[in-house]
Design an enzyme around this catalytic site. Structure first.
Site, PDB file in Angstrom:
ATOM      1  N   TYR A 139      83.930  -4.410  34.958  1.00 23.01           N
ATOM      2  CA  TYR A 139      82.821  -3.855  34.184  1.00 23.01           C
ATOM      3  C   TYR A 139      81.503  -4.502  34.582  1.00 23.01           C
ATOM      4  CZ  TYR A 139      86.175  -1.757  30.865  1.00 23.01           C
ATOM      5  OH  TYR A 139      87.169  -1.018  30.270  1.00 23.01           O
ATOM      6  N   SER A 156      88.609   5.499  24.566  1.00 21.07           N
ATOM      7  CA  SER A 156      87.964   6.815  24.622  1.00 21.07           C
ATOM      8  C   SER A 156      88.286   7.671  23.394  1.00 21.07           C
ATOM      9  CB  SER A 156      88.370   7.564  25.897  1.00 21.07           C
ATOM     10  OG  SER A 156      87.454   8.594  26.207  1.00 21.07           O
TER      11      SER A 156
END
Length: 350
Positions: free
Chosen positions: A53, A238
């Site tokens: 990330y 998600s």
């Protein structure tokens, strides 16, 4: 905020987990620290990140998210609370062409690479240990990230699961990690990791981090049984379907969103029936005086197999709405209407 036991571990994690993949790309360090402070103040004790990330991953920004979290953890008033926080991060698997992250991109989960990866993450996070260390995606050939079909011709070199677990066992023995989890895994993977650990006396996986939301409920098809029988907790990522279930794309594509900024990440949401399904879920939310975001997050949180729901936000307004969704309980009438839409538009974004 409620807390649940993660798999067979002793970890009690908040039912909402703070995802951080925008830190260092869409969020500055000041914004990241503001989010972290607010989340902890609301009772969240669970923070999820990854060595690759922020997204989209590239050599210039790789590791920046962990660095931002590390600088936050190093603050004296936060450092004193370290034993009350559950920090999760991830090591990459093979096959995504991230050779810039480590020299050896083949056999990503070799002993050498795992040992280097954990030391690098610990340094960036400025901590002595990781509470939950996760394999970001399998080292073997599997369908993932919107792919739905297994293709034998894509077989590649992989590190045996027993060898992976043996290296992670070393890290647990030395105290660098406490527990092991997987991500973007399959039913076969859950069973194989669990059975191998039992047979060889190696560490058992306690969690799986997979996509799960109103337009992608494929986790219910096989993985729920495997996780139930092997006592593996789902960390649902998600939950807003890359923002689609917030309702903001029903009338078009607003600017400065992840879908518009990074269209390569939204391919699964360009499939048939995604817009129709999200519009119907938004209508259900409106009918019951909820926001689409509240409906979507409350649904994921309501599932018996979900241990924690991973939220992500680029603004404080989004973060506050996401966390406040923990106060929303869906009744049987709402859940029945959700299932009716699901039957008409079956997993449009797997």
């Amino acid at each position: 905020m409620e807390y649940k036991r993660l798999g067979t571990s002793e970890l009690l994690v908040s039912e909402i987990c703070l995802g951080t993949m925008t830190y260092g790309q869409q969020n500055t360090i000041a914004e990241a620290h503001e989010q972290l402070d607010y989340a902890i103040a609301q009772g969240i004790n669970f923070i999820d990140t990854a060595e690759m990330y922020p997204v989209p991953p590239n050599a210039a920004t790789q590791g920046r998210t962990e660095q931002y979290i590390g600088e936050w953890l190093a603050q004296p008033h936060i450092k004193q609370q370290r034993d009350k926080l559950i920090i999760a991060t991830k090591i990459i698997g093979t096959g995504r062409n991230y050779s810039w992250l480590r020299d050896d991109s083949i056999a990503a989960l070799s002993r050498k690479n795992i040992l280097q990866a954990i030391d690098d993450s610990l340094k960036r996070l400025q901590t002595d240990y990781i509470d939950l260390y996760q394999i970001h995606w399998p080292d073997r050939n599997v369908p993932m990230f919107g792919q739905v079909t297994f293709e034998p011709q894509n077989e590649r070199e992989m590190v045996a699961i027993a060898d992976q677990l043996a290296t992670f066992a070393e890290l647990i023995q030395t105290g660098k990690i406490r527990h092991l989890g997987v991500s973007n895994e399959t039913t076969w993977g859950i069973s194989e990791f669990s059975h191998t650990a039992k047979q060889l006396g190696l560490p058992k996986i306690v969690s799986i981090q997979n996509a799960y939301n109103l337009i992608n409920r494929t986790f219910e098809m096989g993985l729920t049984e495997a996780c139930y029988r092997e006592q593996v907790g789902l960390l649902a990522y998600s939950p807003l379907g890359f923002g689609h279930l917030s309702g903001k794309y029903v009338q078009g594509s607003p600017s400065n969103t992840r879908i518009t900024l990074f269209p390569q990440f939204g391919q699964r949401y360009k499939k048939v029936n995604v817009q129709a399904a999200t519009a119907e879920y938004a209508a259900i939310a409106q009918k019951y005086d909820l926001s689409p975001t509240q409906l979507a997050l409350a649904f994921v949180r309501s599932r018996w197999f979900v241990t924690s729901t991973i939220i992500g936000a680029t603004t404080m307004e989004q973060l506050k709405e996401n966390i406040d969704s923990a106060k929303v309980q869906l009744n049987t009438e709402i859940l029945a209407e959700i299932d009716q839409v699901h039957a008409r538009y079956f997993n449009p974004a797997p």
